[in-house]
Design a protein around this motif. Structure first.
Motif, PDB file in Angstrom:
ATOM      1  N   ASP A 129      34.365  51.319  32.947  1.00 36.89           N
ATOM      2  CA  ASP A 129      33.150  50.992  32.210  1.00 36.89           C
ATOM      3  C   ASP A 129      32.769  49.526  32.394  1.00 36.89           C
ATOM      4  N   ALA A 130      33.752  48.635  32.337  1.00 34.96           N
ATOM      5  CA  ALA A 130      33.479  47.208  32.522  1.00 34.96           C
ATOM      6  C   ALA A 130      33.014  46.920  33.946  1.00 34.96           C
ATOM      7  N   CYS A 131      33.611  47.585  34.939  1.00 34.56           N
ATOM      8  CA  CYS A 131      33.187  47.400  36.338  1.00 34.56           C
ATOM      9  C   CYS A 131      31.757  47.882  36.531  1.00 34.56           C
ATOM     10  N   VAL A 132      31.455  49.069  36.011  1.00 34.64           N
ATOM     11  CA  VAL A 132      30.110  49.635  36.136  1.00 34.64           C
ATOM     12  C   VAL A 132      29.097  48.747  35.411  1.00 34.64           C
ATOM     13  N   GLY A 133      29.489  48.202  34.270  1.00 38.45           N
ATOM     14  CA  GLY A 133      28.609  47.345  33.486  1.00 38.45           C
ATOM     15  C   GLY A 133      28.468  45.938  34.024  1.00 38.45           C
ATOM     16  N   GLY A 134      29.181  45.601  35.097  1.00 42.48           N
ATOM     17  CA  GLY A 134      29.076  44.276  35.693  1.00 42.48           C
ATOM     18  C   GLY A 134      29.810  43.191  34.942  1.00 42.48           C
ATOM     19  N   VAL A 135      30.683  43.568  34.017  1.00 44.74           N
ATOM     20  CA  VAL A 135      31.416  42.592  33.217  1.00 44.74           C
ATOM     21  C   VAL A 135      32.229  41.645  34.104  1.00 44.74           C
ATOM     22  N   TYR A 136      32.777  42.152  35.193  1.00 41.83           N
ATOM     23  CA  TYR A 136      33.619  41.339  36.071  1.00 41.83           C
ATOM     24  C   TYR A 136      32.854  40.798  37.275  1.00 41.83           C
ATOM     25  N   GLY A 137      31.552  40.991  37.304  1.00 43.04           N
ATOM     26  CA  GLY A 137      30.729  40.491  38.392  1.00 43.04           C
ATOM     27  C   GLY A 137      30.774  41.399  39.609  1.00 43.04           C
ATOM     28  N   ASP A 138      30.058  40.978  40.633  1.00 40.31           N
ATOM     29  CA  ASP A 138      29.946  41.770  41.862  1.00 40.31           C
ATOM     30  C   ASP A 138      31.254  41.861  42.633  1.00 40.31           C
ATOM     31  N   ALA A 139      32.181  40.955  42.365  1.00 38.81           N
ATOM     32  CA  ALA A 139      33.460  40.944  43.095  1.00 38.81           C
ATOM     33  C   ALA A 139      34.337  42.137  42.732  1.00 38.81           C
ATOM     34  N   TYR A 140      34.029  42.798  41.610  1.00 39.21           N
ATOM     35  CA  TYR A 140      34.836  43.935  41.160  1.00 39.21           C
ATOM     36  C   TYR A 140      33.978  45.186  41.018  1.00 39.21           C
ATOM     37  N   PRO A 141      33.722  45.844  42.152  1.00 40.34           N
ATOM     38  CA  PRO A 141      32.982  47.101  42.058  1.00 40.34           C
ATOM     39  C   PRO A 141      33.852  48.161  41.396  1.00 40.34           C
ATOM     40  N   PRO A 142      33.246  49.207  40.881  1.00 37.44           N
ATOM     41  CA  PRO A 142      34.047  50.271  40.261  1.00 37.44           C
ATOM     42  C   PRO A 142      34.984  50.916  41.272  1.00 37.44           C
ATOM     43  N   PRO A 143      36.154  51.344  40.828  1.00 42.15           N
ATOM     44  CA  PRO A 143      37.033  52.080  41.738  1.00 42.15           C
ATOM     45  C   PRO A 143      36.338  53.365  42.188  1.00 42.15           C
ATOM     46  N   ARG A 144      36.668  53.813  43.402  1.00 43.44           N
ATOM     47  CA  ARG A 144      36.059  55.025  43.947  1.00 43.44           C
ATOM     48  C   ARG A 144      36.392  56.241  43.101  1.00 43.44           C
ATOM     49  N   ARG A 145      37.611  56.261  42.564  1.00 44.39           N
ATOM     50  CA  ARG A 145      38.057  57.360  41.714  1.00 44.39           C
ATOM     51  C   ARG A 145      38.789  56.809  40.498  1.00 44.39           C
ATOM     52  N   THR A 146      38.578  57.462  39.360  1.00 44.94           N
ATOM     53  CA  THR A 146      39.319  57.153  38.143  1.00 44.94           C
ATOM     54  C   THR A 146      39.809  58.475  37.574  1.00 44.94           C
ATOM     55  N   TRP A 147      41.115  58.592  37.423  1.00 48.81           N
ATOM     56  CA  TRP A 147      41.718  59.831  36.925  1.00 48.81           C
ATOM     57  C   TRP A 147      42.393  59.563  35.590  1.00 48.81           C
TER      58      TRP A 147
END
Length: 172
Positions: A129-147
């Motif tokens: 959620d934080a990655c998708v929301g841009g909380v960590y900036g562009d350097a941290y895109p969302p993981p391809r998969r989350t299980w």
């Protein structure tokens, strides 16, 4: 053999920021392996998930698996800079996700996949959620998969499993 060598070097303890971690190296020699981060459940530790981590690395040679002890569990310390609020320390899922990001940043790791068991799954979802929301900036895109792994309320018949249950059972 490669598998024997992997077992000798498996699970080196690493300490970054406040979270302890163990790395199960990729079974594939050379190259730049993708990283699968695995998070344990409440009152657990990275040690609880060594067997599934080894199986992921064995069955998916292009992956290394990073087992992480979330705050206050296993070999990790209880607090870090993200956790200290004006009114004292906090310990939310978002705090745990920030701990994970700081640990990954310190290691220079951008995970392709993040998996969590029970509470670890909630931390994985907070990280996503934080990655998708841009909380960590562009350097941290969302993981391809989350299980998110949880226990089925009963035995799973692998031969009769379909869909998602079949997919998870084949990995583990």
């Amino acid at each position: 053999t490669l598998l024997r060598d992997m077992r000798r070097t498996i699970l080196r303890s690493l300490q970054h920021h406040t979270l302890a971690s163990e790395l199960v190296p990729s079974c594939s020699p050379g190259g730049d392996p993708k990283t699968c981060v695995v998070l344990h459940g409440l009152l657990g530790s990275a040690k609880n998930l060594r067997t599934p981590a080894k199986k992921i690395a064995e069955r998916h040679p292009g992956y290394q698996v990073l087992l992480v002890d979330v705050r206050g569990h296993g070999s990790s310390t209880a607090l870090n800079a993200h956790a200290v609020a004006a009114d004292g320390p906090t310990s939310t899922l978002e705090d745990a996700a920030h701990d994970l990001m700081a640990t990954l940043e310190g290691m220079g790791v951008r995970p392709d996949m993040v998996c969590g068991h029970s509470m670890g799954g909630k931390v994985a979802m907070a990280y996503l959620d934080a990655c998708v929301g841009g909380v960590y900036g562009d350097a941290y895109p969302p993981p391809r998969r989350t299980w998110v792994w949880d226990s089925a309320p009963g035995l799973v018949d692998r031969a009769a499993a379909t869909g998602e249950k079949q997919s998870v059972a084949s990995v583990l």
